[in-house]
Each structure stands twice: as structure tokens, then as C-alpha cells.
Design a protein around this motif. Structure first.
Motif, PDB file in Angstrom:
ATOM      1  N   GLN A  48       0.827  -1.202   0.000  1.00 30.14           N
ATOM      2  CA  GLN A  48       0.000   0.000   0.000  1.00 30.14           C
ATOM      3  C   GLN A  48       0.865   1.258   0.000  1.00 30.14           C
ATOM      4  O   GLN A  48       0.551   2.242  -0.679  1.00 30.14           O
ATOM      5  N   GLN A  49       1.979   1.216   0.739  1.00 35.64           N
ATOM      6  CA  GLN A  49       2.897   2.357   0.760  1.00 35.64           C
ATOM      7  C   GLN A  49       3.486   2.599  -0.623  1.00 35.64           C
ATOM      8  O   GLN A  49       3.619   3.756  -1.055  1.00 35.64           O
ATOM      9  N   MET A  50       3.827   1.524  -1.332  1.00 36.01           N
ATOM     10  CA  MET A  50       4.339   1.673  -2.696  1.00 36.01           C
ATOM     11  C   MET A  50       3.320   2.380  -3.582  1.00 36.01           C
ATOM     12  O   MET A  50       3.656   3.290  -4.344  1.00 36.01           O
ATOM     13  N   LYS A  51       2.065   1.957  -3.482  1.00 34.68           N
ATOM     14  CA  LYS A  51       1.011   2.548  -4.312  1.00 34.68           C
ATOM     15  C   LYS A  51       0.813   4.024  -3.980  1.00 34.68           C
ATOM     16  O   LYS A  51       0.620   4.857  -4.882  1.00 34.68           O
ATOM     17  N   GLN A  52       0.882   4.361  -2.697  1.00 36.41           N
ATOM     18  CA  GLN A  52       0.710   5.756  -2.279  1.00 36.41           C
ATOM     19  C   GLN A  52       1.864   6.619  -2.761  1.00 36.41           C
ATOM     20  O   GLN A  52       1.654   7.756  -3.226  1.00 36.41           O
ATOM     21  N   GLU A  53       3.083   6.100  -2.653  1.00 37.67           N
ATOM     22  CA  GLU A  53       4.251   6.855  -3.124  1.00 37.67           C
ATOM     23  C   GLU A  53       4.165   7.089  -4.628  1.00 37.67           C
ATOM     24  O   GLU A  53       4.452   8.186  -5.121  1.00 37.67           O
ATOM     25  N   ALA A  54       3.780   6.040  -5.373  1.00 37.79           N
ATOM     26  CA  ALA A  54       3.654   6.175  -6.824  1.00 37.79           C
ATOM     27  C   ALA A  54       2.566   7.176  -7.186  1.00 37.79           C
ATOM     28  O   ALA A  54       2.714   7.951  -8.146  1.00 37.79           O
ATOM     29  N   ALA A  55       1.467   7.192  -6.420  1.00 36.81           N
ATOM     30  CA  ALA A  55       0.376   8.145  -6.670  1.00 36.81           C
ATOM     31  C   ALA A  55       0.825   9.586  -6.464  1.00 36.81           C
ATOM     32  O   ALA A  55       0.281  10.506  -7.073  1.00 36.81           O
ATOM     33  N   PHE A  80      17.353   3.803 -15.029  1.00 35.25           N
ATOM     34  CA  PHE A  80      16.411   2.774 -15.448  1.00 35.25           C
ATOM     35  C   PHE A  80      15.157   2.646 -14.590  1.00 35.25           C
ATOM     36  O   PHE A  80      14.336   1.769 -14.836  1.00 35.25           O
ATOM     37  N   GLU A  81      15.004   3.505 -13.577  1.00 35.45           N
ATOM     38  CA  GLU A  81      13.754   3.525 -12.819  1.00 35.45           C
ATOM     39  C   GLU A  81      12.962   4.754 -13.235  1.00 35.45           C
ATOM     40  O   GLU A  81      13.483   5.864 -13.268  1.00 35.45           O
ATOM     41  N   HIS A  82      11.688   4.539 -13.546  1.00 39.28           N
ATOM     42  CA  HIS A  82      10.819   5.629 -13.965  1.00 39.28           C
ATOM     43  C   HIS A  82       9.383   5.201 -13.689  1.00 39.28           C
ATOM     44  O   HIS A  82       9.129   4.039 -13.323  1.00 39.28           O
ATOM     45  N   PRO A  83       8.407   6.104 -13.807  1.00 37.15           N
ATOM     46  CA  PRO A  83       7.032   5.761 -13.436  1.00 37.15           C
ATOM     47  C   PRO A  83       6.492   4.494 -14.082  1.00 37.15           C
ATOM     48  O   PRO A  83       5.821   3.689 -13.421  1.00 37.15           O
ATOM     49  N   ALA A  84       6.784   4.280 -15.358  1.00 36.51           N
ATOM     50  CA  ALA A  84       6.267   3.083 -16.034  1.00 36.51           C
ATOM     51  C   ALA A  84       6.876   1.813 -15.449  1.00 36.51           C
ATOM     52  O   ALA A  84       6.177   0.809 -15.253  1.00 36.51           O
ATOM     53  N   SER A  85       8.173   1.857 -15.148  1.00 33.91           N
ATOM     54  CA  SER A  85       8.819   0.666 -14.591  1.00 33.91           C
ATOM     55  C   SER A  85       8.284   0.363 -13.198  1.00 33.91           C
ATOM     56  O   SER A  85       8.106  -0.800 -12.821  1.00 33.91           O
ATOM     57  N   TRP A  86       8.010   1.405 -12.422  1.00 34.61           N
ATOM     58  CA  TRP A  86       7.493   1.179 -11.076  1.00 34.61           C
ATOM     59  C   TRP A  86       6.054   0.693 -11.098  1.00 34.61           C
ATOM     60  O   TRP A  86       5.646  -0.112 -10.247  1.00 34.61           O
ATOM     61  N   GLN A  87       5.257   1.128 -12.058  1.00 32.10           N
ATOM     62  CA  GLN A  87       3.894   0.606 -12.168  1.00 32.10           C
ATOM     63  C   GLN A  87       3.914  -0.886 -12.482  1.00 32.10           C
ATOM     64  O   GLN A  87       3.116  -1.664 -11.937  1.00 32.10           O
ATOM     65  N   ALA A  88       4.839  -1.293 -13.343  1.00 25.78           N
ATOM     66  CA  ALA A  88       4.996  -2.717 -13.639  1.00 25.78           C
ATOM     67  C   ALA A  88       5.429  -3.462 -12.382  1.00 25.78           C
ATOM     68  O   ALA A  88       4.928  -4.556 -12.083  1.00 25.78           O
ATOM     69  N   ALA A  89       6.365  -2.867 -11.623  1.00 25.52           N
ATOM     70  CA  ALA A  89       6.855  -3.505 -10.399  1.00 25.52           C
ATOM     71  C   ALA A  89       5.747  -3.654  -9.364  1.00 25.52           C
ATOM     72  O   ALA A  89       5.661  -4.674  -8.676  1.00 25.52           O
ATOM     73  N   ILE A  90       4.888  -2.650  -9.245  1.00 27.68           N
ATOM     74  CA  ILE A  90       3.796  -2.718  -8.274  1.00 27.68           C
ATOM     75  C   ILE A  90       2.837  -3.865  -8.619  1.00 27.68           C
ATOM     76  O   ILE A  90       2.392  -4.611  -7.736  1.00 27.68           O
ATOM     77  N   ALA A  91       2.560  -4.040  -9.901  1.00 28.94           N
ATOM     78  CA  ALA A  91       1.705  -5.158 -10.317  1.00 28.94           C
ATOM     79  C   ALA A  91       2.360  -6.493  -9.979  1.00 28.94           C
ATOM     80  O   ALA A  91       1.685  -7.444  -9.544  1.00 28.94           O
ATOM     81  N   GLU A  92       3.662  -6.574 -10.141  1.00 28.90           N
ATOM     82  CA  GLU A  92       4.394  -7.797  -9.806  1.00 28.90           C
ATOM     83  C   GLU A  92       4.363  -8.053  -8.296  1.00 28.90           C
ATOM     84  O   GLU A  92       4.203  -9.196  -7.852  1.00 28.90           O
ATOM     85  N   HIS A 100       3.687  10.539  -7.358  1.00 24.49           N
ATOM     86  CA  HIS A 100       4.742  10.683  -8.374  1.00 24.49           C
ATOM     87  C   HIS A 100       6.135  10.597  -7.764  1.00 24.49           C
ATOM     88  O   HIS A 100       7.073  11.263  -8.216  1.00 24.49           O
ATOM     89  N   GLU A 101       6.261   9.780  -6.716  1.00 23.28           N
ATOM     90  CA  GLU A 101       7.544   9.510  -6.086  1.00 23.28           C
ATOM     91  C   GLU A 101       7.975   8.093  -6.461  1.00 23.28           C
ATOM     92  O   GLU A 101       7.137   7.222  -6.694  1.00 23.28           O
ATOM     93  N   MET A 102       9.298   7.877  -6.515  1.00 22.41           N
ATOM     94  CA  MET A 102       9.785   6.520  -6.703  1.00 22.41           C
ATOM     95  C   MET A 102       9.501   5.749  -5.413  1.00 22.41           C
ATOM     96  O   MET A 102       9.982   6.151  -4.342  1.00 22.41           O
ATOM     97  N   PRO A 103       8.714   4.687  -5.455  1.00 24.77           N
ATOM     98  CA  PRO A 103       8.263   4.022  -4.218  1.00 24.77           C
ATOM     99  C   PRO A 103       9.301   3.092  -3.600  1.00 24.77           C
ATOM    100  O   PRO A 103       9.040   1.922  -3.336  1.00 24.77           O
ATOM    101  N   ARG A 104      10.462   3.621  -3.329  1.00 26.51           N
ATOM    102  CA  ARG A 104      11.549   2.785  -2.813  1.00 26.51           C
ATOM    103  C   ARG A 104      11.352   2.402  -1.355  1.00 26.51           C
ATOM    104  O   ARG A 104      11.697   1.291  -0.950  1.00 26.51           O
TER     105      ARG A 104
END
Length: 240
Positions: free
Chosen positions: A132-139, A187-199, A141-145
Motif C-alpha cells: 500500500q505504501q508503494m502505491k501511495q508513493e507512486a500516486a 532505469f527507474e521511472h514511473p512506467a517501470s514502477w507501475q509494472a513492479a507494483i503489479a508484480e 509521483h515519487e519513486m516508491p523505494r
């Protein structure tokens, strides 16, 4: 002069040292472009991931500049400042990023399977909170590290093995090192993190369902995809 401890050098550091010497000797002058990553790997007889780690190390030291879509150029031939030894700093911060990713595929896939078998309610809650924290960070527009680390550490906590927990925590110490941080810049950007969140969601679903084979497979797929993202062509890296 007192006897000093002999340290075995990691492969990427040996490659970086050879490139430093070539730059210092004038083989690669300031302003010149280095051979492509693939060509360097062939000439040196090593893997492309090892060459990439060496190039990232040289960039962190200020000796080369990566120009996305153009190439890698020599910026300085000055000898970098002496680096801290493992006695002065945690050596895991010096692990090669892609080597760390390869190790994570092996270790954390089994950690996820164990978590599916052993997780208690509090562990499931902690894993869910990390996701959930990853999703909130991505929302935002932060890298959800931070959420990413919390998610993986919660899974390691749930596996029931303190040695594996310590190992995963060291992976994250490495993740905060300068080489990994610089690689992430490319190599980390919003599209890559959205894919990572789904994984990550697939991993969580399998653990929550107590399905160890599915958890193992989902974690393995996630980390292989992460390794693939970090190994992408420089030309595919977004401009900074």
C-alpha cells in the motif's frame, strides 16, 4: 611500511581499474567516446552486466559521462580519491547491482515460498502495508523505494528464518549504495514502477493465499523482470 590486508577485488572493480589505466595512458583521451558496452564485454572477455557495473562505478567517480542516446565519454583521467575499505564501511554497499539482482532471484524466491507457509496475521498485515505504501508513493509521483523495502523486508520477516532475514537486509544495504542509486537514476521511472507494483501484488496475493509454489514463481518473475529492466539498452534509458 606495515603489512596491509589484501582484499579480493570484485570483477567490476577489476574492469574499472583496467579502463582507468587505459584512460590515464591516453588510449581513451578526455572527450573521446568509449567503445559500446557490448564491444567492451567482448574485448575484455566478461559479461555485459559486469561491464555495466564498472561503467557505473567510473561515472560515480566522475571519470566518465553517460550521454543517453549518444554514448559514454571520458570526462576525466584524474585518479579518484581513495575509497573506503570494507573495514571502514559495510562492504555490501560495494556489491555490483546486477550481481545483487541475480542473488535476489535465487534467495528471495525461496523466502517468498517460506513466507507463504509461515506468515502470521501480523506478517500479512505488514506485507500489505508495504504494498500500500508503494502505491501511495507512486500516486504522489515519487519513486516508491521505501514501500518497496518495507514490502520485501516484511516478507523476509514472515519466512521464519533469521539468517535469510539478515541476508535480505544486506541486499537492501547494497540497494542504498552509490552504484545502485546511479543505475536507478537511468532505469527507474514511473512506467517501470507501475509494472513492479503489479508484480508485487501477485507476490502478495500468493502469500496471502498460502500458495508457496505460486509465491516462489511470482517473486522469481518479479526479480527477473527487475534485472531485465536494469539491463536494458542505454538508449532506452529516459533522459535525466
Amino acid at each position: 611500511m606495515p603489512i596491509q590486508t589484501v582484499e579480493p577485488q570484485r570483477l567490476y572493480r577489476q574492469i574499472a581499474e583496467q579502463l582507468r589505466q587505459l584512460m590515464a595512458s591516453g588510449e581513451f583521451a578526455v572527450g573521446s567516446r568509449l567503445p559500446a558496452e557490448r564491444d567492451l564485454a567482448l574485448q575484455l572477455g566478461v559479461s555485459r552486466p559486469s561491464v555495466r557495473e564498472a561503467l557505473i562505478a567510473l561515472e560515480v567517480e566522475g571519470m566518465i559521462e553517460v550521454r543517453t542516446g549518444s554514448g559514454i565519454y571520458v570526462q576525466s583521467t584524474a585518479k579518484p580519491k581513495t575509497r573506503k575499505t570494507p573495514a571502514q564501511a559495510d562492504s555490501s554497499a560495494e556489491w555490483g547491482p546486477l550481481e545483487v539482482m541475480s542473488a535476489r532471484i535465487l534467495v528471495e524466491s525461496e523466502v517468498a515460498a517460506l513466507a507463504a507457509q509461515n506468515a502470521q496475521k501480523k506478517d500479512i498485515k505488514a506485507i500489505r502495508a508495504g504494498l500500500q505504501q508503494m502505491k501511495q508513493e507512486a500516486a504522489r509521483h515519487e519513486m516508491p523505494r521505501e514501500g518497496d523495502e518495507a514490502f520485501h523486508e516484511a516478507i523476509a520477516q514472515a519466512c521464519g528464518n533469521s539468517v535469510l532475514l539478515d541476508t535480505v537486509q544486506r541486499f537492501w544495504t547494497a540497494r542504498k549504495g552509490p552504484l545502485f542509486e546511479r543505475l536507478g537514476d537511468y532505469f527507474e521511472h514511473p512506467a517501470s514502477w507501475q509494472a513492479a507494483i503489479a508484480e508485487h501484488q501477485a507476490v502478495f496475493d500468493a502469500i496471502e493465499a498460502r500458495d508457496a509454489p505460486a509465491a516462489r514463481k511470482a517473486m522469481q518473475k518479479h526479480l527477473k523482470q527487475a534485472h531485465k529492466r536494469y539491463s536494458a539498452s542505454w538508449r532506452r534509458a529516459p533522459a535525466r
